[in-house]
Scaffold this motif. Structure first.
Motif, short mmCIF file in Angstrom:
data_model
loop_
_atom_site.label_atom_id
_atom_site.label_comp_id
_atom_site.label_asym_id
_atom_site.label_seq_id
_atom_site.Cartn_x
_atom_site.Cartn_y
_atom_site.Cartn_z
N ASP A 59 0.83 -1.20 0.00
CA ASP A 59 0.00 0.00 0.00
C ASP A 59 0.87 1.26 0.00
N ASP A 96 -8.88 10.61 -8.75
CA ASP A 96 -8.57 9.42 -7.96
C ASP A 96 -8.03 9.82 -6.60
N GLN A 97 -7.14 10.80 -6.57
CA GLN A 97 -6.58 11.27 -5.30
C GLN A 97 -7.66 11.88 -4.42
N ASP A 99 -10.88 11.17 -4.53
CA ASP A 99 -11.79 10.10 -4.12
C ASP A 99 -11.25 9.30 -2.94
N ARG A 100 -9.95 9.24 -2.80
CA ARG A 100 -9.32 8.46 -1.73
C ARG A 100 -9.33 9.19 -0.40
N GLN A 101 -9.59 10.46 -0.40
CA GLN A 101 -9.59 11.23 0.83
C GLN A 101 -11.02 11.46 1.30
N ASN A 148 -6.77 2.54 6.90
CA ASN A 148 -6.81 3.41 5.73
C ASN A 148 -5.46 4.02 5.37
#
Length: 149
Positions: A59, A96-97, A99-101, A148
């Motif tokens: 990860d 994408d960045q 959406d990950r936060q 996470n």
């Protein structure tokens, strides 16, 4: 029972929980209704510690690779801002960045909720329950931090 379907399902679910950051065998034992000795045997025989470390390392490497790819895409975009393929790539990577936060609105809502729960417990005189609740919230925050990344 060790060969039963139910037991295999418990072991698989326990493994998933363990790999997602819930690492206390005693806690897992309670959750899945088995002894902590059984959970410890599963961890050892299945080499879950190694899998957990490897997954976290992967990860981390993925996060670094994403950042490097975004930087490279931004550099290419700076050289040729009219290139629609690079524009699309940069947009996709930024999305994408994002959406990950977790959203700021969600974080603000959670903080307000916890403040209101704390106020309620103080008003009702639930100091002991409040201390337990705060302990649980801190454990949950640590669990989510580990899970996470």
């Amino acid at each position: 029972m060790s060969n039963s379907r139910e037991f295999r399902i418990k072991r698989d679910n326990c493994k998933e929980a363990y790999l997602n950051g819930k690492t206390e065998p005693t806690e897992l034992a309670v959750i899945f209704g088995v002894s902590d000795i059984t959970v410890r045997k599963w961890i050892k025989s299945g080499k879950w510690d190694e899998l957990f470390k490897e997954e976290n390392q992967l990860d981390h490497e993925i996060a670094i690779a994403r950042k490097k790819a975004l930087i490279q895409a931004l550099r290419e975009y700076a050289k040729n801002p009219a290139d629609t393929a690079i524009q699309s790539l940069v947009s996709m990577m930024k999305q994408d960045q994002k959406d990950r936060q977790p959203s700021k609105e969600l974080n603000d809502y959670i903080v307000r909720f916890l403040d209101q729960v704390t106020d309620f417990m103080i008003e009702k005189g639930y100091e002991t329950l409040l201390k337990q609740f705060q302990g649980i919230v801190l454990d949950l925050a640590e669990y989510l931090r580990v899970r996470n990344g």
